[in-house]
Structure formats: C-alpha cells, structure tokens
Design a protein around this motif. Sequence first.
Motif, PDB file in Angstrom:
ATOM      1  N   SER A 117       0.777  -1.163   0.035  1.00 15.00           N
ATOM      2  CA  SER A 117       0.018  -0.038   0.015  1.00 15.00           C
ATOM      3  C   SER A 117       0.768   1.448  -0.156  1.00 15.00           C
ATOM      4  CB  SER A 117      -0.940  -0.088   1.338  1.00 15.00           C
ATOM      5  OG  SER A 117      -0.163  -0.095   2.441  1.00 15.00           O
ATOM      6  N   LYS A 118       1.988   1.161   0.443  1.00 18.35           N
ATOM      7  CA  LYS A 118       3.023   2.123   0.591  1.00 18.35           C
ATOM      8  C   LYS A 118       3.975   2.280  -0.416  1.00 18.35           C
ATOM      9  CE  LYS A 118       1.732   3.214   5.404  1.00 18.35           C
ATOM     10  NZ  LYS A 118       2.175   3.498   6.908  1.00 18.35           N
ATOM     11  N   ILE A 142       7.138   1.300 -11.203  1.00 18.26           N
ATOM     12  CA  ILE A 142       7.595  -0.097 -12.219  1.00 18.26           C
ATOM     13  C   ILE A 142       8.133  -1.033 -11.284  1.00 18.26           C
ATOM     14  CG2 ILE A 142       9.348  -0.516 -13.895  1.00 18.26           C
ATOM     15  CD1 ILE A 142       9.070   2.326 -15.039  1.00 18.26           C
ATOM     16  N   ALA A 143       8.823  -0.712 -10.378  1.00 19.61           N
ATOM     17  CA  ALA A 143       9.510  -2.006  -9.474  1.00 19.61           C
ATOM     18  C   ALA A 143       8.115  -2.526  -8.934  1.00 19.61           C
ATOM     19  CB  ALA A 143      10.284  -1.353  -8.293  1.00 19.61           C
ATOM     20  N   MET A 144       7.270  -1.796  -8.301  1.00 20.56           N
ATOM     21  CA  MET A 144       6.062  -2.575  -8.006  1.00 20.56           C
ATOM     22  C   MET A 144       5.481  -3.483  -8.943  1.00 20.56           C
ATOM     23  SD  MET A 144       4.010  -3.286  -5.422  1.00 20.56           S
ATOM     24  CE  MET A 144       3.850  -1.917  -3.963  1.00 20.56           C
ATOM     25  N   ASN A 145       5.324  -2.951 -10.120  1.00 22.22           N
ATOM     26  CA  ASN A 145       4.628  -3.894 -11.097  1.00 22.22           C
ATOM     27  C   ASN A 145       5.262  -5.238 -11.462  1.00 22.22           C
ATOM     28  OD1 ASN A 145       2.425  -1.826 -11.145  1.00 22.22           O
ATOM     29  ND2 ASN A 145       3.488  -0.831 -13.187  1.00 22.22           N
ATOM     30  N   ASP A 146       6.621  -4.992 -11.489  1.00 15.59           N
ATOM     31  CA  ASP A 146       7.477  -6.063 -11.667  1.00 15.59           C
ATOM     32  C   ASP A 146       7.464  -6.954 -10.582  1.00 15.59           C
ATOM     33  OD1 ASP A 146       8.184  -5.065 -14.202  1.00 15.59           O
ATOM     34  OD2 ASP A 146      10.250  -4.202 -13.651  1.00 15.59           O
ATOM     35  N   LEU A 147       7.305  -6.472  -9.385  1.00 17.23           N
ATOM     36  CA  LEU A 147       7.433  -7.507  -8.181  1.00 17.23           C
ATOM     37  C   LEU A 147       6.199  -7.915  -8.165  1.00 17.23           C
ATOM     38  CD1 LEU A 147       9.013  -7.949  -5.754  1.00 17.23           C
ATOM     39  CD2 LEU A 147       7.801  -6.212  -4.504  1.00 17.23           C
ATOM     40  N   TYR A 175      11.259   3.441   0.174  1.00 22.37           N
ATOM     41  CA  TYR A 175      10.446   3.481  -0.823  1.00 22.37           C
ATOM     42  C   TYR A 175      10.975   2.831  -2.265  1.00 22.37           C
ATOM     43  CZ  TYR A 175       7.842   6.175   2.424  1.00 22.37           C
ATOM     44  OH  TYR A 175       7.449   6.763   3.766  1.00 22.37           O
ATOM     45  N   PHE A 176      10.127   2.407  -3.092  1.00 18.80           N
ATOM     46  CA  PHE A 176      10.537   2.194  -4.513  1.00 18.80           C
ATOM     47  C   PHE A 176       9.361   2.299  -5.312  1.00 18.80           C
ATOM     48  CE2 PHE A 176       8.566  -1.649  -2.216  1.00 18.80           C
ATOM     49  CZ  PHE A 176       7.561  -2.065  -2.957  1.00 18.80           C
TER      50      PHE A 176
END
Length: 360
Positions: free
Chosen positions: A219-220, A240-245, A236-237
């Motif tokens: 969420s964060k 794009i990193a969230m999508n790939d993760l 924080y990241f």
Amino acid sequence: MSNQIKQQTYKKMQTVLSELPWYVEEYINHKTRKLSAASLLNYCHDYKIFFNWMISESLWDGQLKDIPLDRLEKLTVLEVDGFLNFLHYQLNNKEITVNRKLSALKSLFNYLQNIAETQELTSYINRNVMAKMEFNELKDSMETKANKMEGKILLGEEYEKFRAFIAYDYGELNKDNKKIYNFYKFNQERDTAIVSLILGSGLRLSELVNLDMDDIDFSKYSARVIRKGNKEQYVYFSQIAMNDLQEYLAIRATKYQVDKNNKALFISAPMGPKGKSRRLTARSVENLVGKYATAFGKPSLSVHKLRHSFATRYHSEINDVPKLRRQLGHSSIQTTMIYTHIRNDDLKSAVDKMDMPKDE
C-alpha cells in the motif's frame, strides 16, 4: 603551440638554465626531443626552487650554479623530506603539485645515476636519494570519483533500456540457444523484479537478498530493511518496481515450488535431489546481474553500480540530497554528495537546450 610561442618558451628556458648547474642543462637537452618546451621550462623552475632551498638551508655554501654532483650524492632522505615539507607548508603547494616537483627531481637524479656517463664511462652519481622518496597518496576529489563512476552506471535512456532488456530482449537475443533461453524464461519475472527493485529503490545487495515477503508494504510502495548498524528502515520503491514485483509474486509459489514456511522474497530455482527451493544468495544476484550487463554491452555494471544508477537519477529528478541520503542509508552526507557531481544525460540535454535560438 605555435612556433612563435615555442620560441618564446625556449628563450625563457635558456634564461633559467643559465642560472642552474651545468648538469641540469645537459639533462634538459637530453629531454628536449621527448618533452614539450613548456614542460621543460616547468622542470627548470622546479630545479631552481630546489637548489635555492639547499642554499637557504645551508646545505651548500656558494652559488646556486656551482652546486656539485657530489653534494647531490650526499643528500639524505631527511633533508629531501625537509624540502617536500617546505613545498607543502611554506609554499602552500597542493599534494599533486608536490608530487609533480618530486617527479621532476626523480627524473633528473635518474639521469645522473643511470643514463649520463663520464669520459671514463662511469655514472655521474652512484647514490640516488630521490629513488627512496615516495609520492604523496592522492585522494580522489568528489568530481574525480563521479567522473570515474559515470561511464560505469546507467544514465538517461539506458536506465529503462536495461530493465527492458532483462524483461524481454535478452530472451530474443538468445532464442536460438535452447538451454540459455529456457533458463532465462524460467527466471524471467524474478530477474526483472530484482533489477527493477534495485533501480527503483537503490537497495544494497545485502538488503535485497534478506528481504522477506512480510517486509513489503504494497500500500505504501515500501520495503522494510535492516541497514548498516542494525537499523530498521522503510525504503520506498517505484511504481515500475512494484509492477515487476507483483508479476514475479504471481508465479513465485508455483514456479519455484516454494515451501509455505519459506518467507524469502527472492527464491532460487529448485536444486538438489529433493528439488528444494532456497533463498537466493548474494553471489547468485551478482552473477545474474553480471550476465545481463555483459549481454547488454556494459560489463562493468554490477549490483552496486545499479544502486549508483538509481541515486544519480534520483538526484537529477528530485535534487534533494538529505532525502537521497536517507533513501540510500548513508551514515554521512558526504558520501551522498558524490551524486551531485555526476553529469546526467538528462541534465546535459536541458543545458544544451539553453543554447538553442528562441523565437522572438
């Protein structure tokens, strides 16, 4: 350098040489075809400073021009140390300047000992004190460190190109090699997520491999890490990193046959007779980044250089050194300041546009 300037420099050099011992002129003549007139003139000035210092320190009682070879042969390490200290503390020469003047003396003394010959075919001097003297160790300035780093990190469009290379292009490049291609396809989502997370957060290698599933706050857009000094911090990241993760996590359990008790975020392919998956090691991450970097055409890239790449881009877009320091987990802001000296392509492009003619 034009012929006129060369001639002027040569005349100045001859004027200074007229004040120096005969063997200095012989040495300069020996070097004339190898060094520029400007360099040789600087050498002459350096020798004049040295010989004048000898007289001021009562190491020679007489005229500068008359200092004999046997007096040079008897100079001690302690005496030459005194001259180098004189340059540094009384003339306020920087360490690099002291090194240059010492280099000039080393060259002269080497000529006197190993090159020049008397009529009896013996050396001018047998003992060379300058051969015992060591140069000052020079610490790179922030700008020098940044310039060295600049060619080894991702800048401008390379940032996204490298991520895309791992996500898609590496497979296309190796589609005719079944073994390489199949191994890549198996780890495609995981490897993309790893590189994307480093590029999108600046995490250290140790922080990355020690991440557990529970450390990610979706969420964060942050990850809980234990930094140097055993300090807990949320880093924080990027989106794009969230999508790939998330793409990796969608296949993590089934593709890697992960045991429910294994909380490691990044997992190695099943190995051994029982085919058990384990936490991905730091060495494995280094190897996979090296593999992709070499295929991408930047073999100097490493996990640490990806961290530098993130920091460089962050600074160019956010320009907030205290926030960057916290994001990277630096204990000293001086470490973070190096990124202010890197010439990012995006910044260069903006500056270049300033020179373009504007509509009236």
